[in-house]
Structure formats: structure tokens, C-alpha cells
Motif scaffolding. Structure first.
Motif, PDB file in Angstrom:
ATOM      1  N   LEU A 185      44.317  70.372 -24.205  1.00  0.00           N
ATOM      2  CA  LEU A 185      44.671  70.637 -22.808  1.00  0.00           C
ATOM      3  C   LEU A 185      45.469  71.933 -22.690  1.00  0.00           C
ATOM      4  CD1 LEU A 185      44.739  69.661 -19.854  1.00  0.00           C
ATOM      5  CD2 LEU A 185      46.822  68.401 -20.412  1.00  0.00           C
ATOM      6  N   LEU A 186      46.449  72.106 -23.573  1.00  0.00           N
ATOM      7  CA  LEU A 186      47.266  73.319 -23.542  1.00  0.00           C
ATOM      8  C   LEU A 186      46.457  74.553 -23.931  1.00  0.00           C
ATOM      9  CD1 LEU A 186      50.479  71.888 -25.277  1.00  0.00           C
ATOM     10  CD2 LEU A 186      50.265  72.528 -22.874  1.00  0.00           C
ATOM     11  N   SER A 187      45.727  74.452 -25.032  1.00  0.00           N
ATOM     12  CA  SER A 187      44.976  75.605 -25.527  1.00  0.00           C
ATOM     13  C   SER A 187      43.825  75.982 -24.597  1.00  0.00           C
ATOM     14  CB  SER A 187      44.428  75.313 -26.927  1.00  0.00           C
ATOM     15  OG  SER A 187      45.468  75.061 -27.838  1.00  0.00           O
ATOM     16  N   GLY A 188      43.081  74.984 -24.127  1.00  0.00           N
ATOM     17  CA  GLY A 188      41.961  75.259 -23.235  1.00  0.00           C
ATOM     18  C   GLY A 188      42.406  75.895 -21.928  1.00  0.00           C
ATOM     19  N   SER A 189      43.531  75.438 -21.397  1.00  0.00           N
ATOM     20  CA  SER A 189      44.053  76.024 -20.157  1.00  0.00           C
ATOM     21  C   SER A 189      44.497  77.463 -20.382  1.00  0.00           C
ATOM     22  CB  SER A 189      45.231  75.182 -19.640  1.00  0.00           C
ATOM     23  OG  SER A 189      44.827  73.862 -19.338  1.00  0.00           O
ATOM     24  N   ILE A 232      44.894  76.090 -33.754  1.00  0.00           N
ATOM     25  CA  ILE A 232      43.997  77.180 -34.128  1.00  0.00           C
ATOM     26  C   ILE A 232      42.566  76.833 -33.748  1.00  0.00           C
ATOM     27  CG2 ILE A 232      42.983  78.377 -36.117  1.00  0.00           C
ATOM     28  CD1 ILE A 232      45.746  78.236 -37.447  1.00  0.00           C
ATOM     29  N   SER A 233      42.145  75.600 -34.072  1.00  0.00           N
ATOM     30  CA  SER A 233      40.779  75.172 -33.759  1.00  0.00           C
ATOM     31  C   SER A 233      40.518  75.181 -32.266  1.00  0.00           C
ATOM     32  CB  SER A 233      40.530  73.765 -34.324  1.00  0.00           C
ATOM     33  OG  SER A 233      40.494  73.783 -35.736  1.00  0.00           O
ATOM     34  N   ALA A 234      41.468  74.659 -31.500  1.00  0.00           N
ATOM     35  CA  ALA A 234      41.285  74.578 -30.050  1.00  0.00           C
ATOM     36  C   ALA A 234      41.239  75.960 -29.419  1.00  0.00           C
ATOM     37  CB  ALA A 234      42.411  73.744 -29.429  1.00  0.00           C
ATOM     38  N   ALA A 250      42.869  67.074 -41.920  1.00  0.00           N
ATOM     39  CA  ALA A 250      43.030  67.517 -40.534  1.00  0.00           C
ATOM     40  C   ALA A 250      41.711  67.522 -39.765  1.00  0.00           C
ATOM     41  CB  ALA A 250      43.645  68.916 -40.511  1.00  0.00           C
ATOM     42  N   LEU A 251      40.658  66.971 -40.361  1.00  0.00           N
ATOM     43  CA  LEU A 251      39.326  67.070 -39.755  1.00  0.00           C
ATOM     44  C   LEU A 251      39.272  66.400 -38.388  1.00  0.00           C
ATOM     45  CD1 LEU A 251      36.409  67.969 -40.023  1.00  0.00           C
ATOM     46  CD2 LEU A 251      35.923  65.880 -41.302  1.00  0.00           C
ATOM     47  N   LEU A 252      39.780  65.189 -38.267  1.00  0.00           N
ATOM     48  CA  LEU A 252      39.734  64.483 -36.984  1.00  0.00           C
ATOM     49  C   LEU A 252      40.503  65.246 -35.915  1.00  0.00           C
ATOM     50  CD1 LEU A 252      39.059  62.019 -35.205  1.00  0.00           C
ATOM     51  CD2 LEU A 252      41.171  60.957 -36.061  1.00  0.00           C
ATOM     52  N   ALA A 253      41.717  65.680 -36.242  1.00  0.00           N
ATOM     53  CA  ALA A 253      42.551  66.374 -35.257  1.00  0.00           C
ATOM     54  C   ALA A 253      41.913  67.695 -34.828  1.00  0.00           C
ATOM     55  CB  ALA A 253      43.944  66.622 -35.833  1.00  0.00           C
ATOM     56  N   CYS A 254      41.392  68.452 -35.787  1.00  0.00           N
ATOM     57  CA  CYS A 254      40.795  69.748 -35.454  1.00  0.00           C
ATOM     58  C   CYS A 254      39.531  69.578 -34.621  1.00  0.00           C
ATOM     59  CB  CYS A 254      40.492  70.525 -36.732  1.00  0.00           C
ATOM     60  SG  CYS A 254      41.963  71.190 -37.546  1.00  0.00           S
ATOM     61  N   LEU A 255      38.716  68.589 -34.974  1.00  0.00           N
ATOM     62  CA  LEU A 255      37.489  68.357 -34.212  1.00  0.00           C
ATOM     63  C   LEU A 255      37.804  67.914 -32.790  1.00  0.00           C
ATOM     64  CD1 LEU A 255      34.408  68.129 -34.042  1.00  0.00           C
ATOM     65  CD2 LEU A 255      34.618  65.791 -34.930  1.00  0.00           C
ATOM     66  N   ALA A 256      38.704  66.956 -32.652  1.00  0.00           N
ATOM     67  CA  ALA A 256      39.047  66.448 -31.319  1.00  0.00           C
ATOM     68  C   ALA A 256      39.698  67.537 -30.469  1.00  0.00           C
ATOM     69  CB  ALA A 256      39.974  65.238 -31.447  1.00  0.00           C
ATOM     70  N   ALA A 257      40.592  68.317 -31.070  1.00  0.00           N
ATOM     71  CA  ALA A 257      41.268  69.386 -30.319  1.00  0.00           C
ATOM     72  C   ALA A 257      40.279  70.470 -29.904  1.00  0.00           C
ATOM     73  CB  ALA A 257      42.395  69.988 -31.157  1.00  0.00           C
ATOM     74  N   ALA A 258      39.332  70.796 -30.797  1.00  0.00           N
ATOM     75  CA  ALA A 258      38.340  71.820 -30.480  1.00  0.00           C
ATOM     76  C   ALA A 258      37.448  71.376 -29.329  1.00  0.00           C
ATOM     77  CB  ALA A 258      37.497  72.133 -31.717  1.00  0.00           C
ATOM     78  N   ILE A 259      36.999  70.136 -29.368  1.00  0.00           N
ATOM     79  CA  ILE A 259      36.152  69.624 -28.277  1.00  0.00           C
ATOM     80  C   ILE A 259      36.931  69.585 -26.969  1.00  0.00           C
ATOM     81  CG2 ILE A 259      34.889  67.606 -27.442  1.00  0.00           C
ATOM     82  CD1 ILE A 259      34.230  66.963 -30.375  1.00  0.00           C
ATOM     83  N   ALA A 260      38.159  69.061 -27.037  1.00  0.00           N
ATOM     84  CA  ALA A 260      38.977  68.974 -25.826  1.00  0.00           C
ATOM     85  C   ALA A 260      39.283  70.356 -25.269  1.00  0.00           C
ATOM     86  CB  ALA A 260      40.277  68.224 -26.127  1.00  0.00           C
TER      87      ALA A 260
END
Length: 414
Positions: A28-32, A152-154, A183-193
Motif C-alpha cells: 500500500l505504501l510503496s504502490g501509492s 524493494i520488491s514492491a 522472504a519469498l512469501l513477503a516479497c511476492l505478496a508485497a510485489a503483487i499488492a
């Protein structure tokens, strides 16, 4: 046995809940932030194109950016390298000021005509904003590492519209030859979000990601694969040349010009003078129109060299921004120049070069291959993988990120 299995699954649920919630907050923060950045960048580019005389003020803009970092940004001047260092050796939470400083510095650089990119800005904003969750949720050191990687991913995913590439980039960029699967789950979820949030804001703000298309992908065969492999080696050498020259110029400028704000002022004088004298506008800013043209028509065979020189001078003298979009430009135009020599379609080799020079310069072949699939379609996947892997192998251990460590040495290296 069955009881043990069920216990493992029950323990997994809180873990998933924790990281999905944290990743959603990071996204949410990175995408915005990325959406606002893309909006500001589009406005700055349009303004510069409408008022070409702004290039004459590039030296003063460089001085202003240098002074802002000297006065307020010494602790965050290392940029992406600071994020990577903090993931390897956590010490202090990234100051929040990194986000507005790199945002303002990059927009100013683009407004007045420096040749810089946008990935560095999005990644730094994503990392800095994500790290503010450390205090908010009293995160442990290991959790903080993962949150930074998710940021970074997001940031990467949202600024380019490539969630799979963004997810793997956050894992792959830290160390050559090693991935961190914790960190795979967190990076994937953050990137998608992050990508989805940026898209939602994009609809509201009227901005969108650039579309690229490969017109024809030849059937797999011995010569097309061999030709792409040859090109991949050259793409890797181009990425190495870019990284080495940028670091060399930056080091030379710091030794010869101790006062920080003077470095981008001098770099701005050189860039502005050449643009005005030779009409070299195609080599400043992001260069998106030239990148798109590389997929459809023959270009001047020296375009890749022109962009490389302008970007090295801009970044090496201290202007703020990323390296990745200029690397896309260098790769696409170099691929365009090589296509007739290797008897391959312009669009195919431009697309492979687009991602492969980046793969070599950043030492991220897997993320770069996924980016090609997301941008151009799955049918280019094998060719992109061949180009990115060869570029990675031929680029050596130097890259655009000095804080990147060596997890496993490349073949032929000690």
C-alpha cells in the motif's frame, strides 16, 4: 505422523497471516508512492519536452539537488546500496527523509534533462517507507530484513508493472548467485499488492505503464538460439561497461571535486552543452520513445553508446534517479543494432537486449527473465532466459550495486 503434520499446518497459518498483513501494508505504501512518482515524472517530462530551454538550467538543478543531499541527505546518499547494506547488516532504521529526497531529486533531474531512470527512486521509496514499520510493529532484526526486501520488491514491481520480476528482484539483488527463500512469501505478496495499488491510483491519476510488444518470435532453432547467446554475451559486456564507467567517474569526481553540489553542476554543464550543441535530446530523460522505436524500425547503430555516455555522466556526477530504464534503452538499441548482423527480427533482439543488459549490470538474470515474460509474453521466455543468463555470466562480478555481495562466484571467477 498425522498429528505432527496437522501441528505444522496450524503453525503455518499465523506465519502467513503476519506476513500477508505486513506485505499488504508495504504494498500500500510503496504502490501509492510509485503512483505519485510516475505522475510527477510524466508531468516533468511533458514540461521539459514543451520547454526545451529548460536544459540550459540543468547545471543549476544539479547544484540544487547536490545541496539538498549535502544539507539533509548525507545519511541516505548511498541510496539502493544503503538498503542492501541494512539487509545484510541491520543497524539503523532507514530515515524516512530518503523517500521525499530521492523523489524530489529524481523529478528535478528529469525536469531539466539529466539522463537517469526511475527504478532507484521507487526502490528507495519502497524500502524507506517499509522500514518505518519496524518501529510501528516493534519488529525483530530478522523480520526487519524481510520487510526491507519486501519494500524493494514492491517498489520495483509497482514502478514497472511487473509483480513477478519485482518479487524475485528483491530476493536476487542482495547477493550474486544466492536467493533468500525465507522472504519469498513477503516479497511476492508485497510485489503483487504494490503493483495493484499503483494500478488503482493510475486509473485515478490517468497514468499507465509503457507498453512494449515483440512483433514476431521465431521458432526455436539452432541458429536463433546461438545468435541470442552471442548477443547475450555482448549485452553482458555492455552492462559491465556501464557499471564500471559509472563507478569510475563517480570516484574520480569525488576525489577531484570535494564539494558535493559542484559535481552535478559540472556534470550538468557537460550534458546541457552537448545537447544544445548537437541536438542530442534523444539521449536525455527516460528515452521511452526511442526504446519503443527500437522494437519496430532500424535506429542509428550508435544510439546505445550515446545513452550510455549521457547516463554515466549524469549518474557519475551525482544526479539522482535509477539506472534500470537507461539500461533498458542501452539494451534495446544495442539489440536493434545487432539484429541485422545476426539475422534476427528487430523486435526480438530489442526485447532480449532490453532485459539482458539489465540482467548483466544488476546480476539478476532470473528477475530479468520474468520481466521479459511479463512485458512481452511467454513465447519470448526461452530467448530471454538465454540472453539474460549469458549476460549474467559475461558481466563479471562488478555491477551497478556496490553493496551486492558474492554468494557463489560465477564460473571462471575466484
Amino acid at each position: 505422523m498425522e498429528h505432527s503434520f496437522l501441528s505444522e499446518q496450524r503453525r503455518l497459518l499465523p506465519y502467513m497471516g503476519k506476513w500477508l498483513l505486513l506485505a499488504l501494508a508495504v504494498g500500500l505504501l510503496s504502490g501509492s508512492a510509485s503512483a505519485f512518482f510516475l505522475f510527477a515524472l510524466e508531468l516533468a517530462t511533458g514540461t521539459r519536452n514543451a520547454h526545451r530551454w529548460l536544459i540550459a538550467l540543468l547545471p543549476l538543478a544539479g547544484f540544487a539537488v547536490g545541496w539538498l543531499y549535502l544539507r539533509f541527505g548525507r545519511s541516505v546518499e548511498a541510496g539502493n546500496n544503503l538498503l542492501i547494506d541494512e539487509i545484510h547488516d541491520p543497524k539503523n532504521v532507514i530515515p524516512l527523509r530518503m523517500a521525499p529526497l530521492v523523489l524530489g531529486g529524481t523529478v528535478i533531474s528529469h525536469l531539466f534533462g539529466a539522463s537517469v531512470g526511475r527504478e532507484g527512486t521507487a526502490v528507495q521509496m519502497g524500502g524507506a517507507l517499509a522500514d518505518q514499520l519496524t518501529h510501528a510493529f516493534n519488529l525483530k532484526m530478522e523480520d526487519r530484513r524481510i520487510v526491507l526486501m519486501a519494500g524493494i520488491s514492491a517498489g520495483f514491481a509497482s514502478v514497472f508493472g511487473t509483480p513477478l520480476a519485482g518479487a524475485i528482484f528483491g530476493l536476487e539483488v542482495l547477493a550474486i548467485g544466492r536467493l533468500r527463500y525465507d522472504a519469498l512469501l513477503a516479497c511476492l505478496a508485497a510485489a503483487i499488492a504494490g503493483d495493484q495499488v499503483c494500478l488503482l491510483w493510475g486509473h485515478a491519476l490517468g497514468i499507465h505503464h509503457t507498453h512494449y510488444a515483440i512483433a514476431s518470435v521465431p521458432a526455436l532453432g539452432l541458429w536463433p538460439l546461438a545468435a541470442v547467446a552471442i548477443a547475450g554475451a555482448l549485452f553482458g559486456l555492455a552492462g559491465k561497461l556501464f557499471a564500471d564507467c559509472t563507478h569510475a567517474l563517480s570516484g574520480w569526481m569525488k576525489r577531484r571535486v570535494p564539494y558535493g553540489p559542484l559535481r552535478p553542476l559540472l556534470g550538468g554543464i557537460v550534458v546541457a552543452a552537448v545537447v544544445v550543441a548537437f541536438g542530442a535530446d534523444r539521449y536525455i530523460g527516460l528515452g521511452i520513445p526511442t526504446i519503443q522505436a527500437a522494437f519496430t524500425e532500424p535506429l542509428a547503430p550508435w544510439d546505445f553508446a550515446g545513452k550510455l555516455v549521457f547516463t554515466v555522466v549524469s549518474l557519475g556526477s551525482g544526479f539522482k534517479g535509477g539506472e534500470v530504464t537507461p539500461l533498458f534503452y542501452i539494451g534495446a538499441t544495442l539489440g536493434n543494432a545487432l539484429a541485422p548482423l545476426l539475422h534476427l527480427p528487430f523486435s526480438l533482439l530489442a526485447g532480449v537486449g532490453f532485459v539482458a543488459v539489465f540482467a548483466g549490470a544488476a546480476n539478476t538474470p532470473i528477475a530479468s527473465t520474468l520481466m521479459a515474460i511479463e512485458l512481452f509474453g511467454a513465447e519470448v521466455g526461452v530467448y530471454a532466459a538465454v540472453g539474460c543468463v549469458l549476460a549474467y555470466l559475461f558481466s563479471g562480478h562488478t555491477g551497478i550495486y556496490r553493496a551486492q555481495r558474492i554468494g557463489h562466484a560465477k564460473p571462471g571467477k575466484s
